[in-house]
Design a protein around this motif. Structure first.
Motif, PDB file in Angstrom:
ATOM      1  N   VAL A  92     130.245   4.872  61.331  1.00 22.30           N
ATOM      2  CA  VAL A  92     131.511   5.466  60.886  1.00 22.30           C
ATOM      3  C   VAL A  92     131.278   6.750  60.085  1.00 22.30           C
ATOM      4  O   VAL A  92     132.145   7.619  60.040  1.00 22.30           O
ATOM      5  CB  VAL A  92     132.340   4.459  60.043  1.00 22.30           C
ATOM      6  N   GLN A  93     130.099   6.882  59.481  1.00 20.36           N
ATOM      7  CA  GLN A  93     129.809   8.106  58.722  1.00 20.36           C
ATOM      8  C   GLN A  93     129.645   9.311  59.637  1.00 20.36           C
ATOM      9  O   GLN A  93     129.689  10.444  59.177  1.00 20.36           O
ATOM     10  CB  GLN A  93     128.521   7.926  57.907  1.00 20.36           C
ATOM     11  N   ALA A  94     129.399   9.047  60.915  1.00 14.73           N
ATOM     12  CA  ALA A  94     129.213  10.153  61.852  1.00 14.73           C
ATOM     13  C   ALA A  94     130.535  10.599  62.471  1.00 14.73           C
ATOM     14  O   ALA A  94     130.551  11.521  63.292  1.00 14.73           O
ATOM     15  CB  ALA A  94     128.223   9.747  62.945  1.00 14.73           C
ATOM     16  N   GLY A  95     131.616   9.947  62.093  1.00 18.50           N
ATOM     17  CA  GLY A  95     132.930  10.296  62.646  1.00 18.50           C
ATOM     18  C   GLY A  95     133.246  11.770  62.428  1.00 18.50           C
ATOM     19  O   GLY A  95     133.061  12.296  61.327  1.00 18.50           O
ATOM     20  N   GLY A  96     133.673  12.447  63.483  1.00 16.60           N
ATOM     21  CA  GLY A  96     134.042  13.846  63.392  1.00 16.60           C
ATOM     22  C   GLY A  96     132.871  14.801  63.329  1.00 16.60           C
ATOM     23  O   GLY A  96     133.063  16.012  63.205  1.00 16.60           O
ATOM     24  N   ARG A  97     131.673  14.279  63.419  1.00 18.80           N
ATOM     25  CA  ARG A  97     130.505  15.143  63.270  1.00 18.80           C
ATOM     26  C   ARG A  97     129.778  15.281  64.607  1.00 18.80           C
ATOM     27  O   ARG A  97     130.173  14.694  65.606  1.00 18.80           O
ATOM     28  CB  ARG A  97     129.599  14.593  62.170  1.00 18.80           C
ATOM     29  N   THR A  98     128.693  16.028  64.588  1.00 16.60           N
ATOM     30  CA  THR A  98     127.978  16.344  65.826  1.00 16.60           C
ATOM     31  C   THR A  98     126.573  15.733  65.771  1.00 16.60           C
ATOM     32  O   THR A  98     125.836  15.992  64.825  1.00 16.60           O
ATOM     33  CB  THR A  98     127.869  17.873  65.988  1.00 16.60           C
ATOM     34  N   VAL A  99     126.270  14.936  66.758  1.00 18.47           N
ATOM     35  CA  VAL A  99     124.968  14.287  66.812  1.00 18.47           C
ATOM     36  C   VAL A  99     124.198  14.797  68.031  1.00 18.47           C
ATOM     37  O   VAL A  99     124.767  14.921  69.124  1.00 18.47           O
ATOM     38  CB  VAL A  99     125.127  12.750  66.919  1.00 18.47           C
ATOM     39  N   THR A 100     122.919  15.099  67.805  1.00 13.64           N
ATOM     40  CA  THR A 100     122.050  15.468  68.927  1.00 13.64           C
ATOM     41  C   THR A 100     120.909  14.466  69.001  1.00 13.64           C
ATOM     42  O   THR A 100     120.217  14.230  68.010  1.00 13.64           O
ATOM     43  CB  THR A 100     121.477  16.890  68.748  1.00 13.64           C
ATOM     44  N   THR A 101     120.728  13.877  70.174  1.00 12.49           N
ATOM     45  CA  THR A 101     119.637  12.916  70.364  1.00 12.49           C
ATOM     46  C   THR A 101     118.638  13.493  71.362  1.00 12.49           C
ATOM     47  O   THR A 101     118.884  14.533  71.977  1.00 12.49           O
ATOM     48  CB  THR A 101     120.154  11.574  70.912  1.00 12.49           C
ATOM     49  N   ILE A 102     117.543  12.777  71.534  1.00 14.56           N
ATOM     50  CA  ILE A 102     116.465  13.238  72.407  1.00 14.56           C
ATOM     51  C   ILE A 102     116.967  13.494  73.827  1.00 14.56           C
ATOM     52  O   ILE A 102     116.439  14.354  74.537  1.00 14.56           O
ATOM     53  CB  ILE A 102     115.301  12.207  72.395  1.00 14.56           C
ATOM     54  N   GLU A 103     118.004  12.762  74.231  1.00 11.09           N
ATOM     55  CA  GLU A 103     118.488  12.908  75.609  1.00 11.09           C
ATOM     56  C   GLU A 103     118.984  14.318  75.896  1.00 11.09           C
ATOM     57  O   GLU A 103     119.072  14.727  77.052  1.00 11.09           O
ATOM     58  CB  GLU A 103     119.599  11.890  75.893  1.00 11.09           C
ATOM     59  N   ALA A 104     119.314  15.073  74.813  1.00 12.17           N
ATOM     60  CA  ALA A 104     119.824  16.436  75.022  1.00 12.17           C
ATOM     61  C   ALA A 104     118.699  17.466  75.024  1.00 12.17           C
ATOM     62  O   ALA A 104     118.942  18.650  75.207  1.00 12.17           O
ATOM     63  CB  ALA A 104     120.831  16.770  73.927  1.00 12.17           C
ATOM     64  N   VAL A 105     117.479  17.018  74.796  1.00 12.35           N
ATOM     65  CA  VAL A 105     116.356  17.955  74.656  1.00 12.35           C
ATOM     66  C   VAL A 105     115.459  17.869  75.886  1.00 12.35           C
ATOM     67  O   VAL A 105     114.669  16.943  76.013  1.00 12.35           O
ATOM     68  CB  VAL A 105     115.521  17.634  73.398  1.00 12.35           C
ATOM     69  N   MET A 143      93.475  16.641  82.176  1.00 11.51           N
ATOM     70  CA  MET A 143      94.711  16.478  82.950  1.00 11.51           C
ATOM     71  C   MET A 143      95.772  15.789  82.088  1.00 11.51           C
ATOM     72  O   MET A 143      95.530  14.722  81.543  1.00 11.51           O
ATOM     73  CB  MET A 143      94.391  15.594  84.169  1.00 11.51           C
ATOM     74  N   PRO A 144      96.948  16.406  81.942  1.00 10.80           N
ATOM     75  CA  PRO A 144      98.003  15.768  81.146  1.00 10.80           C
ATOM     76  C   PRO A 144      98.460  14.469  81.807  1.00 10.80           C
ATOM     77  O   PRO A 144      98.265  14.273  83.009  1.00 10.80           O
ATOM     78  CB  PRO A 144      99.136  16.797  81.134  1.00 10.80           C
ATOM     79  N   ARG A 145      99.109  13.635  81.022  1.00  9.00           N
ATOM     80  CA  ARG A 145      99.425  12.292  81.520  1.00  9.00           C
ATOM     81  C   ARG A 145     100.716  12.289  82.344  1.00  9.00           C
ATOM     82  O   ARG A 145     101.696  12.945  82.002  1.00  9.00           O
ATOM     83  CB  ARG A 145      99.582  11.331  80.343  1.00  9.00           C
ATOM     84  N   THR A 146     100.700  11.471  83.375  1.00 13.50           N
ATOM     85  CA  THR A 146     101.910  11.352  84.210  1.00 13.50           C
ATOM     86  C   THR A 146     103.026  10.635  83.465  1.00 13.50           C
ATOM     87  O   THR A 146     104.199  10.899  83.713  1.00 13.50           O
ATOM     88  CB  THR A 146     101.594  10.582  85.498  1.00 13.50           C
ATOM     89  N   GLU A 147     102.671   9.733  82.536  1.00 17.21           N
ATOM     90  CA  GLU A 147     103.728   8.980  81.855  1.00 17.21           C
ATOM     91  C   GLU A 147     104.489   9.819  80.828  1.00 17.21           C
ATOM     92  O   GLU A 147     105.552   9.433  80.371  1.00 17.21           O
ATOM     93  CB  GLU A 147     103.199   7.696  81.190  1.00 17.21           C
ATOM     94  N   ASP A 148     103.914  10.982  80.467  1.00 15.76           N
ATOM     95  CA  ASP A 148     104.472  11.708  79.325  1.00 15.76           C
ATOM     96  C   ASP A 148     105.884  12.228  79.550  1.00 15.76           C
ATOM     97  O   ASP A 148     106.698  12.227  78.620  1.00 15.76           O
ATOM     98  CB  ASP A 148     103.555  12.877  78.949  1.00 15.76           C
ATOM     99  N   ALA A 149     106.176  12.702  80.763  1.00 13.56           N
ATOM    100  CA  ALA A 149     107.476  13.357  80.967  1.00 13.56           C
ATOM    101  C   ALA A 149     108.618  12.412  80.601  1.00 13.56           C
ATOM    102  O   ALA A 149     109.565  12.794  79.911  1.00 13.56           O
ATOM    103  CB  ALA A 149     107.598  13.829  82.404  1.00 13.56           C
ATOM    104  N   ARG A 150     108.526  11.159  81.014  1.00 13.38           N
ATOM    105  CA  ARG A 150     109.639  10.256  80.685  1.00 13.38           C
ATOM    106  C   ARG A 150     109.635   9.871  79.206  1.00 13.38           C
ATOM    107  O   ARG A 150     110.686   9.738  78.579  1.00 13.38           O
ATOM    108  CB  ARG A 150     109.616   9.013  81.586  1.00 13.38           C
ATOM    109  N   LEU A 151     108.435   9.691  78.639  1.00 17.32           N
ATOM    110  CA  LEU A 151     108.379   9.271  77.233  1.00 17.32           C
ATOM    111  C   LEU A 151     108.854  10.383  76.305  1.00 17.32           C
ATOM    112  O   LEU A 151     109.457  10.117  75.263  1.00 17.32           O
ATOM    113  CB  LEU A 151     106.954   8.843  76.859  1.00 17.32           C
ATOM    114  N   LEU A 152     108.592  11.626  76.678  1.00 16.23           N
ATOM    115  CA  LEU A 152     108.988  12.760  75.831  1.00 16.23           C
ATOM    116  C   LEU A 152     110.485  13.012  75.845  1.00 16.23           C
ATOM    117  O   LEU A 152     111.026  13.636  74.934  1.00 16.23           O
ATOM    118  CB  LEU A 152     108.273  14.031  76.315  1.00 16.23           C
ATOM    119  N   THR A 153     111.148  12.561  76.882  1.00 18.61           N
ATOM    120  CA  THR A 153     112.563  12.894  77.036  1.00 18.61           C
ATOM    121  C   THR A 153     113.462  11.705  76.725  1.00 18.61           C
ATOM    122  O   THR A 153     114.650  11.725  77.039  1.00 18.61           O
ATOM    123  CB  THR A 153     112.822  13.385  78.471  1.00 18.61           C
ATOM    124  N   GLY A 154     112.886  10.675  76.125  1.00 18.21           N
ATOM    125  CA  GLY A 154     113.714   9.526  75.751  1.00 18.21           C
ATOM    126  C   GLY A 154     114.035   8.627  76.924  1.00 18.21           C
ATOM    127  O   GLY A 154     114.926   7.784  76.837  1.00 18.21           O
TER     128      GLY A 154
END
Ligand code: FES
Ligand code: FES
Lengths: 158, 784
Positions: A66-79, B1-12
Motif C-alpha cells: 500500500v505504500q507504493a500506491g500512486g508511485r512508480t516501481v521498476t523491477t528487473i523485468e524492465a531491464v 566462454m560466457p555462460r548460457t544460463e546467464d541471459a535468463r538469470l540476469l533478466t529475472g
C-alpha cells in the motif's frame, strides 16, 4: 481486509487488491507475477528484493504494497531481455558476476542506480554501493569487475 | 566462454522454486518446536482448523493414518538405531523440529493458523554441546540408547602406538571447528501436486539430488518410484544445505496426496537458519610424533563430533566419517590412528556443507605442521615440503584406503612460493614487525578426495552418473545429465564438454539436468563430483556417438575425423541418414544418434582389510594468505591471497576461478564473522541475517588464482573443483592470524577468528593494548 492499490510498474499502470500487511515484494511476485524480484531474507538484510521506487533503490520486503500506491516501481523485468541485455547485465555476463543468479536482479538494479549517480566509480565506490547486496556464490570479484567495466564502457556522458 | 544460463538469470527470467505458480496453488507452513527438548502433552488444532482459508491441519497421527512411512538413517550397528516420522511424535528434540503442518490458501493464512495452534509442551532438560551430552547423568535424547553417543568408531595403522612412543618429539593439542551453515541465498522449498487419475506425484524441489530424493519421497509416501517425478528447477545455491532429503520435502508430497491440492512450502530465512542443516562442529584431540626434520612419524586424532539431532535421511554422520578418513591429506604420514565419538544433542541436525568433513580434518593436519615448525624453529613451508607425498608412487595408498592419484605436489608448492611471493611476504612481515605491526602468512597445502563413493556409509549414494546425448536430425545436440547445477554453470560446462567431444560448436548443444523424468537415475551434485562424474558420462556418451557417426560417414563416402571439428555438411548428412534412412547405414550400426551412458570410474577398490578408496579422484589446492591483525580490536585484514589449483582438465577457466573466488569468500565468512550459536537452554541465537552475518562486497578481497592442471585417469581427465578452496581456507587463515600474533605468544586452536575471539586470545597472553600507541600507528585499511 483487502484494499485496492494503483501504481505504475515498469512503465505501465498496474493495480491489485491486497491486505495491508502484504509487502511490496509479495505483491509484485504474487499479484503481478513479476518473479524476478527475489526473497532472500524478508528481513531487509540481503538486497535480493531490491527494486527502484520512484527511481530510488529500495528493499521491497521492507515496504508494504500500500505504500507504493500512486508511485512508480521498476523491477528487473524492465531491464534488458535475454536477446538484448542492458550494458550492466552484459558486463555481469562477461565478467562472470553471477553464479546461481538469485542475488542478481538486486545487483543489476543497484549497479544501475550507482552508475546513474556516479559516472566513473572506483573499486571502493562499487564495493560500497554493492555492500547491501549479499551474494553467497561469487565472492564478489566478478561482480565488482563487471560494474567497473560497465562504467568504463559506457564512458563519460553516458 | 560466457555462460548460457546467464541471459535468463540476469533478466529475472530464472525459474526458481517459488516462481512456479499454478492454478489453485496452496501453501504449507509448519508449527515447529519452540523448545530444545520437550514432551508433547497435547495438540489442539481446533482454532487453526476453522480459520478461513485453511484446508488441512495435519499431525503425525494424521500422517500415519494416511499411510506415511517413517524415515530412518539405514545404518547397521554399531550405529544406534534411529527412525523418525515426518512430524514429531510425542517428543521434540530441537528447536525448529516440525510438529504440525498447515495447508491454506495463502502463506499468510497458513502462518496465521500456525499461530492459533495450541501445542502443550512438557519441557525436558536440553543437551547443548558434546561435553554436556557425554557428561555422566546427562539427559538422553533417546533413552533406549542408554547414552547420547550415536556411534563410537576407531581405526588405526598397525604401528601408531610404537611410532608415537619412539618419536623424537611429540605434540598434543586440541583443535576445534565451530558450527556454521552453508546458507544458500534461496532457502529450501518444495512444491507438490498429485494426479489421482494417474497415481502420479510431481515434486518440484530445490534439491541437489533429484533422483535420490525421488527414492526417499516414494518410500515415505508409500509410492513406487515410478509414481514420483522430481524436478529440480533453477536453484539459488545449495552448498550441501539442500542435499539431505528432508522431512519437509516428504511432507509436501504427503500433503499433496492427502489434500489433492497443488501446494508449496518455501522456507523463510528463520527456518533456514534454525531448522535446516548446520555443519562442521568438531573437536579434535591430536597426538603427533615427529622427527628432527619435521617429518610426522605418527598422528593420532580423537574426533568428537556434534551431530545435533541426527534425524537426517542419509545420516549427518557422513561428514565425520569423511573427516576420520582424510587426516593425512596430501602428506606421507606413515602411521595414522583415529577415533570418532559422534554425539546427539538437542540442536538443529548437523550435516552437509561444501567440504563435507574435510575442512575439519585439514585444520588439524595443517595446525600440526605449523606447530612442528614453531617447535623446531623452521619455516612452515619446509615442514610441508618434508611431509608432502613424493612424486611417486601413484596411486599413493593412504591409511584409510584412499588411492591418491594427484599430480606433483612439490611442483605446485614451488609455483605457490613463486606466484604468491612467499619470501617477499616474509620479508615484509619482518619489516612490519620491527614497526610494531602484526603481519602473518598462512599456508594450506591440500589434497582433496573428489567424486566420492559412499555406498557403505550413506544410503542412496552410489558412484555413477548417467548422461543421455542425442544428435538430432538437424545436427543440434541435447544432453541430459543426472547432476544438478545450483549455480555452478553446468549448462555451459557440459555443453563445452559435449561440443568438444563431438566436434560441434557449444552453441549447438542444449543441456538439461535435475529431472527424474528425463533419465533413469543419477546422483546429483555434491562432493565436487559433477564435472568428474557427469562430465565423464557425457564424454563417454559423445565418444560412443562419434564412433557411430564416423562409421556412418565412411559408409556414405564422407570423412569424419576421430578428433577435432566435424564438417557441418558431413554432420548434417550423417544425422539425417542415422534418423531417416536406415537402409543406408553400415551393417550392424545402431540406427539413430542417441545413447545413454551410465558411467563409473570404478576406483572404489575395496580391499581385504575392509578399507576402500572413497573418492574416484583427487584434486590439489595450495593456498597462501597474508593478513594483518590488530591485536587491540581483534580485526583481521586480508592483504593477499593466492591459490594454485589442480582440478585436472579445466573445461572453463573462468568458471573454475568463480568456484575458487566463491569458496574463498565462504571460507573467510566462516572464520571471520559467521557462527551458529545457541543459548545454554538450546535456543538458537541466529535467526536472521543480522545475527548470522555473511561477508559483503566490502569484506572479500580478490583471490589470485593460478591453474596447474594434471589430467586424471577418469574419462575426460577431470578432478573436481567445487570444494577445495573452502576446505583449504580455514586452516590457512588460522595459521596466518596466529603467525601475525606469534610475537605476542598467541596460540589459536579454533576456527573462530571473530574479533572477540582474537581479542580474548591476545588478552590471555597478558598483552594489553596501549590506546595512545594504537592511535598513533594509524592503522589503515590495507585490503586489496
Ligand atoms: S529479501 Fe528483502 S532484503 Fe532480503
Ligand atoms: S550468484 Fe548466488 S547469491 Fe549471488
Amino acid at each position: 481486509m483487502s484494499r485496492p492499490v494503483r501504481l505504475t510498474v515498469n512503465g505501465a499502470p498496474a493495480s491489485f487488491d491486497v491486505e495491508d500487511r502484504t509487502t511490496l515484494l509479495d505483491a509484485l511476485r504474487d499479484e503481478l507475477g513479476l518473479t524476478g524480484t527475489h526473497a532472500g531474507c524478508e528481513q531487509g538484510a540481503c538486497g535480493a528484493c531490491s527494486v527502484l521506487l520512484d527511481g530510488e533503490i529500495v528493499r521491497s520486503c521492507l515496504l508494504l504494497a500500500v505504500q507504493a500506491g500512486g508511485r512508480t516501481v521498476t523491477t528487473i523485468e524492465a531491464v534488458g531481455s535475454p536477446g538484448r541485455l542492458h550494458p550492466v547485465q552484459e558486463a555481469l555476463r562477461r565478467h562472470h558476476g553471477l553464479q546461481c543468479g538469485y542475488c542478481t536482479p538486486g545487483v543489476v538494479l543497484t549497479a544501475i542506480d550507482l552508475l546513474e549517480r556516479v559516472a566513473d566509480p572506483d573499486e571502493e565506490e562499487v564495493r560500497e554501493a554493492l555492500a547491501g547486496n549479499l551474494c553467497r556464490c561469487t565472492g564478489y570479484a566478478g561482480l565488482v569487475d563487471a560494474v567497473l567495466a560497465a562504467a568504463r564502457d559506457a564512458g563519460p556522458g553516458r | 566462454m560466457p555462460r548460457t544460463e546467464d541471459a535468463r538469470l540476469l533478466t529475472g527470467l530464472g525459474r526458481y522454486l517459488a516462481d512456479h505458480d499454478v492454478a489453485g496453488l496452496h501453501h504449507v507452513a509448519f508449527a515447529r518446536s519452540t523448545l530444545a527438548h520437550a514432551d508433547i502433552a497435547g495438540i489442539d488444532v481446533a482454532a487453526a482448523a476453522t480459520l478461513d482459508g485453511v484446508v488441512a491441519v495435519v499431525t503425525a497421527a494424521d500422517l500415519r493414518a494416511a499411510g506415511a512411512r517413517p524415515l530412518s538413517h539405514r545404518l547397521a550397528p554399531p550405529y544406534q538405531p534411529l527412525s523418525w516420522e515426518l512430524l514429531a511424535v510425542d517428543r521434540v528434540r530441537h528447536v525448529g523440529e516440525p510438529v504440525v503442518a498447515v495447508v491454506a490458501a495463502s502463506r499468510a493464512v497458513a502462518e496465521d493458523a500456525v499461530e492459533l495452534l495450541d501445542i502443550d509442551y512438557r519441557e525436558l532438560p536440553p543437551v547443548v554441546g558434546p561435553a554436556a551430552a557425554m557428561a555422566p547423568g546427562a539427559p538422553l535424547l533417546y533413552p533406549e540408547w542408554g547414552t547420547n553417543e550415536f556411534v563410537h568408531l576407531e581405526g588405526s595403522t598397525a604401528g601408531v602406538e610404537e611410532a608415537l612412543a619412539a618419536a623424537p618429539h611429540r605434540l598434543q593439542e586440541s583443535f576445534e571447528s565451530h558450527r556454521v551453515i552453508g546458507l544458500p541465498l534461496e532457502a529450501h522449498g518444495a512444491q507438490g501436486s498429485w494426479d489421482p487419475a494417474r497415481g502420479q506425484l510431481t515434486l518440484i524441489s530445490s534439491a541437489q539430488q533429484p533422483h535420490q530424493l525421488r527414492s526417499v519421497v516414494a518410500e515415505a509416501c508409500g509410492l513406487r518410484e515410478a509414481a514420483v517425478r522430481v524436478i529440480s528447477p533453477d536453484m539459488g545455491g545449495g552448498f550441501g544445505n539442500k542435499q539431505h532429503f528432508t522431512r519437509e520435502e516428504c511432507l509436501v508430497g504427503m500433503l499433496a496426496i492427502m489434500t489433492g491440492r497443488p501446494l508449496r512450502w518455501s522456507a523463510d530465512r528463520t527456518e533456514a537458519l534454525t531448522a535446516s542443516v548446520h555443519s562442521r562442529p568438531q573437536v579434535h584431540h591430536v597426538d603427533a610424533g615427529f622427527d628432527d626434520r619435521g617429518r610426522v612419524v605418527a598422528l593420532r586424532v580423537a574426533v568428537t563430533s556434534d551431530l545435533g539431532h541426527p534425524v537426517l535421511y542419509f545420516s549427518g554422520i557422513g561428514p565425520s566419517l569423511v573427516t576420520v578418513g582424510a587426516l593425512s591429506g596430501g602428506y606421507a604420514f606413515p602411521e595414522v590412528g583415529w577415533s570418532l565419538s559422534a554425539v546427539a544433542t538437542t540442536t538443529c541436525p548437523v550435516g552437509a556443507y561444501r567440504g563435507f568433513g574435510q575442512p575439519q580434518a585439514h585444520l588439524s593436519t595443517e595446525r600440526v605442521l605449523d606447530r612442528i615448525a614453531q617447535r623446531l624453529g623452521v619455516d612452515p613451508l619446509d615442514v610441508r615440503r618434508a611431509n608432502l607425498l613424493p612424486a611417486e608412487p601413484r596411486p599413493w595408498r593412504t591409511y584409510s584406503g584412499g588411492l591418491v592419484d594427484c599430480g606433483d605436489l612439490h611442483a605446485m608448492v614451488d609455483t605457490l612460493v613463486a606466484e604468491f611471493g612467499y619470501h617477499e611476504w616474509r620479508h615484509r612481515q619482518a619489516e612490519a614487525r620491527s614497526a610494531g605491526r602484526h603481519l602473518g602468512v598462512g599456508l594450506s597445502t591440500l589434497v582433496q578426495g573428489t567424486a566420492p563413493n559412499q555406498h557403505d556409509t550413506a544410503a542412496r549414494f552410489g558412484s555413477l552418473e548417467t548422461a543421455m546425448v542425442t544428435v538430432l536430425p538437424d545436427a543440434t545436440v541435447t544432453v541430459a545429465v543426472g547432476t544438478k547445477s545450483q549455480g555452478q554453470g553446468h549448462e555451459t560446462v557440459f555443453a563445452q564438454i559435449a561440443a568438444d567431444a563431438l566436434g560441434v560448436g557449444p552453441e549447438a548443444v542444449t543441456v538439461a539436468d535435475g529431472d527424474t523424468g528425463r533419465l533413469p537415475y543419477g546422483q546429483g551434485t555434491w562432493g565436487s563430483r559433477s564435472t568428474v562424474m557427469g562430465g565423464g558420462a557425457v564424454v563417454t556418451a559423445c565418444r560412443r556417438l562419434r564412433a557411430r557417426m564416423a562409421a556412418i560417414a565412411a559408409h556414405l563416402g564422407l570423412t569424419l575425423p576421430e578428433e577435432g571439428p566435424v564438417d557441418a555438411d558431413v554432420l548434417a548428412a550423417v544425422a539425417a541418414t542415422a534418423w531417416w534412412v536406415q537402409h543406408r547405414l553400415p551393417p550392424g550400426v545402431e540406427p539413430g544418434l542417441s545413447t545413454t551412458v551410465t558411467y563409473t570410474p570404478g576406483r572404489t577398490n575395496p580391499s581385504a582389510d575392509g578399507l576402500q578408496n572413497h573418492d574416484e579422484t583427487y584434486s590439489s589446492h595450495m593456498t597462501a594468505v597474508a593478513v594483518e591483525v590488530d591485536p587491540a580490536t581483534g580485526s583481521v585484514t586480508v592483504l593477499d591471497a593466492l591459490c594454485v589449483s589442480d582440478c585436472g582438465v579445466v573445461v572453463n577457466p573462468t568458471l573454475v576461478e568463480g568456484q575458487h573466488q566463491g569458496a574463498f569468500a565462504q571460507g573467510l565468512g566462516n572464520v571471520l564473522w559467521e557462527e551458529v550459536r545457541y543459548s545454554p537452554d538450546g535456543q538458537p541465537l541466529c535467526a536472521t541475517l543480522l545475527d548470522y552475518t555473511i561477508p559483503s562486497s566490502l569484506d572479500v578481497p580478490r583471490l589470485r588464482v593460478v591453474h596447474q592442471p594434471t589430467p586424471s585417469a577418469t574419462a575426460g581427465g577431470f578432478r573436481g573443483v567445487g570444494e577445495a578452496g573452502l576446505i583449504a581456507l580455514p586452516a590457512a587463515m588460522v595459521g596466518a592470524v596466529e603467525d601475525a600474533l606469534s610475537p605476542l605468544g598467541v596460540r589459536l586452536n579454533s576456527t573462530r577468528l571473530h574479533p572477540p575471539a582474537i581479542r580474548a586470545a591476545v588478552r590471555a597472553t597478558g598483552w594489553r593494548p596501549d590506546p595512545a600507541a594504537w592511535a598513533a600507528a594509524g592503522l589503515e585499511d590495507r585490503r586489496r
